[in-house]
Design a protein around this motif. Sequence first.
Motif, PDB file in Angstrom:
ATOM      1  N   VAL A  27       0.799  -1.237   0.178  1.00 48.73           N
ATOM      2  CA  VAL A  27      -0.165   0.120   0.080  1.00 48.73           C
ATOM      3  C   VAL A  27       0.883   1.191   0.178  1.00 48.73           C
ATOM      4  O   VAL A  27       2.000   1.072   0.322  1.00 48.73           O
ATOM      5  CB  VAL A  27      -0.920   0.149   1.203  1.00 48.73           C
ATOM      6  N   TRP A  59      -7.733   0.015  -2.988  1.00 47.65           N
ATOM      7  CA  TRP A  59      -7.693  -0.483  -1.505  1.00 47.65           C
ATOM      8  C   TRP A  59      -6.079  -0.299  -1.141  1.00 47.65           C
ATOM      9  O   TRP A  59      -5.873  -0.466   0.098  1.00 47.65           O
ATOM     10  CB  TRP A  59      -8.259  -1.945  -1.447  1.00 47.65           C
ATOM     11  N   ARG A  60      -5.240  -0.301  -2.086  1.00 51.23           N
ATOM     12  CA  ARG A  60      -3.904   0.045  -2.047  1.00 51.23           C
ATOM     13  C   ARG A  60      -3.416   1.349  -1.722  1.00 51.23           C
ATOM     14  O   ARG A  60      -2.187   1.685  -1.498  1.00 51.23           O
ATOM     15  CB  ARG A  60      -2.975  -0.515  -2.950  1.00 51.23           C
ATOM     16  N   PRO A  68      -8.277   1.667   6.236  1.00 50.55           N
ATOM     17  CA  PRO A  68      -8.822   1.776   4.635  1.00 50.55           C
ATOM     18  C   PRO A  68      -9.729   2.716   4.500  1.00 50.55           C
ATOM     19  O   PRO A  68     -10.196   3.401   5.378  1.00 50.55           O
ATOM     20  CB  PRO A  68      -9.308   0.276   4.257  1.00 50.55           C
ATOM     21  N   HIS A  79      -9.985  -7.570  -0.178  1.00 50.35           N
ATOM     22  CA  HIS A  79      -8.861  -7.409  -1.120  1.00 50.35           C
ATOM     23  C   HIS A  79      -7.113  -7.801  -0.397  1.00 50.35           C
ATOM     24  O   HIS A  79      -6.460  -8.434  -0.887  1.00 50.35           O
ATOM     25  CB  HIS A  79      -8.560  -6.162  -1.566  1.00 50.35           C
ATOM     26  N   TYR A  80      -7.234  -7.168   0.894  1.00 49.45           N
ATOM     27  CA  TYR A  80      -5.925  -7.511   1.665  1.00 49.45           C
ATOM     28  C   TYR A  80      -5.887  -8.992   1.933  1.00 49.45           C
ATOM     29  O   TYR A  80      -4.698  -9.002   1.747  1.00 49.45           O
ATOM     30  CB  TYR A  80      -6.033  -6.619   2.944  1.00 49.45           C
ATOM     31  N   ARG A  81      -6.845  -9.548   2.215  1.00 49.76           N
ATOM     32  CA  ARG A  81      -6.647 -10.961   2.715  1.00 49.76           C
ATOM     33  C   ARG A  81      -6.480 -11.768   1.218  1.00 49.76           C
ATOM     34  O   ARG A  81      -5.470 -12.661   1.427  1.00 49.76           O
ATOM     35  CB  ARG A  81      -7.576 -11.429   3.281  1.00 49.76           C
ATOM     36  N   GLU A  83      -4.769 -10.536  -1.432  1.00 49.46           N
ATOM     37  CA  GLU A  83      -3.399 -10.244  -1.630  1.00 49.46           C
ATOM     38  C   GLU A  83      -2.255 -10.511  -0.544  1.00 49.46           C
ATOM     39  O   GLU A  83      -0.982 -10.241  -0.878  1.00 49.46           O
ATOM     40  CB  GLU A  83      -3.213  -8.828  -2.188  1.00 49.46           C
ATOM     41  N   THR A  85      -1.789  -8.857   1.970  1.00 42.84           N
ATOM     42  CA  THR A  85      -1.375  -7.636   2.475  1.00 42.84           C
ATOM     43  C   THR A  85      -1.076  -7.782   3.840  1.00 42.84           C
ATOM     44  O   THR A  85      -2.050  -8.340   4.725  1.00 42.84           O
ATOM     45  CB  THR A  85      -2.077  -6.438   2.241  1.00 42.84           C
ATOM     46  N   LEU A  87      -1.454  -7.228   7.654  1.00 38.62           N
ATOM     47  CA  LEU A  87      -2.254  -6.901   8.806  1.00 38.62           C
ATOM     48  C   LEU A  87      -2.019  -7.126  10.131  1.00 38.62           C
ATOM     49  O   LEU A  87      -1.049  -7.830  10.477  1.00 38.62           O
ATOM     50  CB  LEU A  87      -3.841  -7.551   8.622  1.00 38.62           C
ATOM     51  N   LEU A  97      -3.934  -2.292   8.661  1.00 42.85           N
ATOM     52  CA  LEU A  97      -2.795  -2.721   8.034  1.00 42.85           C
ATOM     53  C   LEU A  97      -1.569  -2.557   8.893  1.00 42.85           C
ATOM     54  O   LEU A  97      -1.662  -1.514   9.649  1.00 42.85           O
ATOM     55  CB  LEU A  97      -2.857  -1.719   6.743  1.00 42.85           C
ATOM     56  N   ALA A 102       3.591  -3.375   5.068  1.00 39.96           N
ATOM     57  CA  ALA A 102       2.799  -3.058   3.980  1.00 39.96           C
ATOM     58  C   ALA A 102       3.309  -1.787   3.090  1.00 39.96           C
ATOM     59  O   ALA A 102       2.822  -2.011   1.842  1.00 39.96           O
ATOM     60  CB  ALA A 102       1.131  -3.201   4.225  1.00 39.96           C
TER      61      ALA A 102
END
Length: 126
Positions: A27, A59-60, A68, A79-81, A83, A85, A87, A97, A102
């Motif tokens: 991100v 979302w990035r 977010p 999306h984070y899950r 990809e 990303t 957390l 995040l 990230a």
Amino acid sequence: MCRMSEELPAYAERVLEAVESIPPGRVMTYGDVAEWLGEGGPRQVGRVMALYGGAVPWWRVVRADGMPLPGHEARALEHYRTEATPLRPTAGGEPRLDMRRARWDGSRGQDGGPGGPDGGRDEAHT
């Protein structure tokens, strides 16, 4: 990308191209994007994202505190899950995040990103 550049202001086009270059699982903050471009600021990037960001991985791009886009947390979290990303849980147990892990600096390297106009920023930039 599904947009016609002649319909977008030049700055908006540059913001959206920058957002598209953020690798999956990473991100940037609104301010990071502006700094990477070397123009505008967090509010200008936020305005572009609000008006035109639906066709890019919105979302990035996040607030500096790792939260977010308000009102879109559940969709962003999906999306984070997907990809992977990074957390971390908040004190209340809500996922947020992990900005240390990230945050992407826009540089070339193992993430395969194109790098910014100045070759990218230092990873430790906050």
